[in-house]
Every structure is written in structure tokens, then in C-alpha cells.
Write an enzyme that holds these catalytic residues in place. Structure first.
Site, mmCIF file in Angstrom:
data_model
loop_
_atom_site.group_PDB
_atom_site.id
_atom_site.type_symbol
_atom_site.label_atom_id
_atom_site.label_comp_id
_atom_site.label_asym_id
_atom_site.label_seq_id
_atom_site.Cartn_x
_atom_site.Cartn_y
_atom_site.Cartn_z
ATOM 1 C CD GLU A 79 -1.054 13.268 -8.994
ATOM 2 O OE1 GLU A 79 -2.105 12.602 -9.060
ATOM 3 O OE2 GLU A 79 0.006 12.917 -9.531
ATOM 4 C CD GLU A 110 5.683 -1.047 8.164
ATOM 5 O OE1 GLU A 110 5.175 -2.165 8.377
ATOM 6 O OE2 GLU A 110 5.931 -0.616 7.025
#
Length: 268
Positions: A79, A110
Site C-alpha cells: 500500500e 515458518e
């Protein structure tokens, strides 16, 4: 360490609650998040300060994380270009398991302590950059390993975690610890912890961009004009600054491609 984000919810028999009661209780828990963020403001200030300093000498900001935390980093990074008109590679979000993990969980991604550094090296990371690890638990191996390697290479490191005294925070030079406590649904850190991380990311990237001159007054003068709504918003900004009609402001905006350049053109 005590992992408070994994503690049992203070609510029980959720499946027996009336719908409105479920919503009220979630809302009551959510109300506590901004107060937890408030306690970390000085930590956020320290992190925003080093990111700004590094960007002023040509550095970049990298977010690394897994699952919800990784996705939030990707969202914030993606963004920045449309909001502030910065290059797409100034703020980079990296998620364990690659871009496929944005939509679908990649099993055990992860848990790889080495992969984050390999992912970072694809961007030719260097001492001008900052790496921020995002991990609700503060125990994610992918993030710990990435921060360790960054430290080894004299790269500034920060983190956003939701437990106190975590391994991730121990590796970060500029840790941000927002302690939100147990979730409404036990262990569901996409809830309060995710909200806390999103708030911190908003504050971090926005405050950095303001300090870099990407906001004038209170307006996004460098935003990308990528749809009709934004073109209209831009035209109204130009009108406010110049006194031009909407039609004239829109024409000037179209000619110059940004609010900043359109306004500057009227002052020449």
C-alpha cells in the site's frame, strides 16, 4: 518466556453464546488493543526513527513474517506505492513460503531458520536497509533466523511482537512489544494480535513517509492516480491549493500526473 497470546481465552462455551454476545465480547477485547499499542509508542518512535534515517541515505524497509503476520507485512508494503507514490521496492513484504502463502498456508514454512535470509538476499540487502520481523508469538524460527543474519551483516533490525521477552525481540535492535493478552478464541492471533500489528504497521510506514516529505499538510500529494475516485480526490486537492475550477484542476492533474507536480506547475 510466558506466551500470553496462547493462554486460554477468558470466555468459554463460545458455541453456546447468542450471536450478539459473541460480537459484544469480541468488540470488548478489541477495545483493549489501542491501549496496548499506546504503551509501546516510544518503541515505535525508535523504530520509525531508524527507518527514516536509513531511507534518507537510500535504504529500504523489509518486513519478514509468517502466516497472518507475514500477510500484514505484505499488505502494508503493497500500500505504500499507491498511497505515497514511492517506488514499489522501497518497502518490501516477505512472507515465509513465498507469495503462494499469502492466500494459502504453506506447511512448516515458518520453521525454517535459514530461508528468511535467503529470501532477503534476493533483494541484494545491505547495510543501508532495515529488517523488521513480524511475529505475534515472538518465537517464529523464520523470523528469528532472518534477524540473526541481518544483525551478523550489520543491518538494522526491528520487530513487532505481542508477547514480552520473546526470542524475536531479543534479536531485534529496535523491538516493538505490544502485549495484548489471550485471544477471544484461544490462540487465534489473527484477532487482537493481528489488529495490534496492523496498527503498528500503519503508524510506522505513515510516520516515516510524513518525515520523508510524502505528505503535505494532511494530503497524499504523491498518491498514484490509479482509479477515478483517486483522480477526483486529486483534483479536489489541486482545487484547494490553487483555487482552480474542478475541470481546470483535473486537466492540470492529468497533464502532470501528480497533485504535487500539478500544484507546483501553477507556481512557476
Amino acid at each position: 518466556m510466558e506466551i500470553t497470546t496462547e493462554k486460554d481465552s477468558k470466555y468459554n462455551s463460545l458455541e453456546k453464546m447468542p450471536l450478539l454476545e459473541i460480537l459484544q465480547n469480541i468488540n470488548n477485547e478489541d477495545k483493549t488493543v489501542p491501549l496496548a499499542v499506546e504503551k509501546a509508542l516510544e518503541q515505535i518512535e525508535d523504530l520509525a526513527t531508524i527507518v527514516t534515517e536509513k531511507m534518507r541515505i537510500g535504504g529500504r524497509l523489509f518486513y519478514i513474517g509468517a502466516g497472518t503476520s507475514g500477510r500484514l507485512g505484505v499488505v502494508d508494503a503493497s500500500e505504500c506505492p499507491p498511497t505515497f507514490g514511492v517506488p514499489f521496492d522501497l518497502v518490501v513484504g516477505i512472507i515465509a513460503g513465498g507469495d503462494n502463502a499469502i492466500r494459502r498456508a504453506v506447511e512448516f514454512a515458518e520453521d525454517d531458520r535459514e530461508q528468511a535470509w535467503e529470501d532477503l538476499m534476493e533483494f541484494d540487502i545491505n547495510e543501508k536497509d532495515v529488517v523488521v520481523g513480524i511475529a505475534a508469538s515472538g518465537t517464529t524460527p523464520y523470523v528469528i533466523g532472518g534477524l540473526q543474519k541481518a544483525n551478523d551483516h550489520n543491518i538494522a533490525t526491528g520487530c513487532i511482537v505481542c508477547n514480552a521477552k520473546s526470542p524475536v525481540a531479543a534479536e531485534a535492535q529496535y523491538p516493538v512489544e505490544v502485549i495484548v493478552g489471550p485471544e477471544f478464541v484461544t490462540g487465534s492471533t489473527r484477532m487482537k494480535a493481528g489488529t495490534a500489528q496492523k496498527l503498528v504497521l500503519n503508524m510506522l510506514s505513515t510516520s516515516v513517509m510524513i518525515q520523508l516529505g510524502r505528505v503535505k499538510g494532511n494530503k497524499m500529494v504523491d498518491m498514484q492516480l490509479s482509479n477515478n475516485k483517486l483522480v477526483d480526490r486529486g483534483a479536489r486537492m489541486v482545487m484547494s491549493e490553487t483555487g482552480l475550477s474542478h475541470a481546470a484542476a483535473a486537466a492540470l492533474l492529468k497533464q502532470h500526473g501528480s497533485v504535487r507536480k500539478a500544484v507546483e506547475a501553477t507556481k512557476k
